[in-house]
Design a protein around this motif. Structure first.
Motif, mmCIF file in Angstrom:
data_model
loop_
_atom_site.group_PDB
_atom_site.id
_atom_site.type_symbol
_atom_site.label_atom_id
_atom_site.label_comp_id
_atom_site.label_asym_id
_atom_site.label_seq_id
_atom_site.Cartn_x
_atom_site.Cartn_y
_atom_site.Cartn_z
ATOM 1 N N PHE A 10 38.994 31.866 47.362
ATOM 2 C CA PHE A 10 38.214 31.709 48.586
ATOM 3 C C PHE A 10 37.764 30.257 48.668
ATOM 4 C CE2 PHE A 10 36.404 35.816 50.393
ATOM 5 C CZ PHE A 10 37.434 36.593 49.924
ATOM 6 N N ILE A 52 34.842 40.082 49.138
ATOM 7 C CA ILE A 52 34.996 40.371 50.568
ATOM 8 C C ILE A 52 33.996 41.439 50.988
ATOM 9 C CG2 ILE A 52 36.516 41.422 52.296
ATOM 10 C CD1 ILE A 52 38.875 40.114 50.807
ATOM 11 N N LYS A 108 41.100 32.686 52.537
ATOM 12 C CA LYS A 108 41.412 33.514 51.369
ATOM 13 C C LYS A 108 42.849 33.167 50.994
ATOM 14 C CE LYS A 108 40.633 36.999 53.954
ATOM 15 N NZ LYS A 108 40.625 38.339 54.527
ATOM 16 N N ALA A 151 43.190 35.184 55.788
ATOM 17 C CA ALA A 151 44.023 35.139 54.592
ATOM 18 C C ALA A 151 45.200 34.226 54.905
ATOM 19 C CB ALA A 151 44.517 36.535 54.229
ATOM 20 N N HIS A 163 38.973 40.143 43.913
ATOM 21 C CA HIS A 163 38.539 39.410 45.108
ATOM 22 C C HIS A 163 37.975 40.344 46.180
ATOM 23 C CE1 HIS A 163 42.636 40.644 46.086
ATOM 24 N NE2 HIS A 163 42.307 40.507 47.361
ATOM 25 N N GLN A 178 46.034 33.239 49.214
ATOM 26 C CA GLN A 178 46.711 34.268 48.433
ATOM 27 C C GLN A 178 47.794 33.643 47.554
ATOM 28 O OE1 GLN A 178 46.749 37.985 48.952
ATOM 29 N NE2 GLN A 178 44.774 37.802 49.925
ATOM 30 N N VAL A 216 43.651 35.126 44.029
ATOM 31 C CA VAL A 216 43.108 34.781 45.345
ATOM 32 C C VAL A 216 41.996 33.760 45.148
ATOM 33 C CG1 VAL A 216 41.900 35.672 47.387
ATOM 34 C CG2 VAL A 216 43.727 37.016 46.329
#
Length: 189
Positions: free
Chosen positions: A180, A36, A143, A9, A32, A145, A178
């Motif tokens: 990815f 994960i 990830k 992250a 999100h 944020q 978020v």
């Protein structure tokens, strides 16, 4: 050959933790989390995955690498007991299920691990270890944020200026903010 994957992250301004290792501002709830839990279940702490009823099959990762500061954040002896855990420290020791603490050169360890059979190797952190292993990283899964920290532990610690290209593999944006992003190292030739 196995890949080294830096999965972490990161804030919009490039930090994986605050100045004192804080990470509690990272979003742990939102749409999100389904991504994960589905694709990256092996990166959940073993106790958390068990409590949530999420199977960890070691299909994506079977080994995790951590610097000492990343390891000790969780406060448990074996945070990823379902994986082979290698923690790098020149001065500290610990014991736990599937846990090895080593003072060996991280580059040598990764090169040896890459020759072994198995799933990918997850570089969990921290930033200094990522900087040391930057040339060995085959894939980045970030990830991103929707946060600014202003200061803290950077995604990559100090390293010499040397631009390296990664190619986008996939980007998925969630309503939580978020994003990815998966990238793979560009191989010349």
């Amino acid at each position: 050959m196995r890949e080294l994957v830096y999965y972490a992250a990161v804030t919009l301004d490039g930090y994986i933790a605050g100045p004192n290792g804080e990470f509690d501002a990272f979003l742990i709830e939102g749409d999100h989390m389904e991504g994960i839990n589905a694709r990256f279940a092996d990166t959940l702490p073993t106790v958390a995955a068990t409590a949530l009823g999420i199977p960890q099959k070691r299909e994506l990762f079977d080994t995790v690498l951590m610097g000492w500061n990343t390891y000790q954040v969780g406060g448990v002896p074996s945070p990823y007991a379902h994986l082979r855990q290698i923690v790098f420290s020149r001065s500290r020791t610990a014991e736990g299920e599937n846990l090895e603490v080593t003072s060996e050169d991280p580059i040598a360890v990764v090169r040896r691990l890459k020759t072994e059979e198995g799933a990918a190797i997850w570089l969990c952190g921290g930033g200094a270890l990522a900087a040391t292993l930057a040339d060995e990283i085959d894939r980045l899964v970030l990830k991103r944020q929707p946060l600014l920290f202003g200061s803290g532990i950077p995604l990559f610690g100090e390293r010499p200026y040397r631009p390296e290209q990664f190619d986008a593999v996939e980007t998925v944006a969630y309503d939580s903010g978020v994003v990815f992003t998966e990238l793979e190292r560009r191989r010349e030739g």
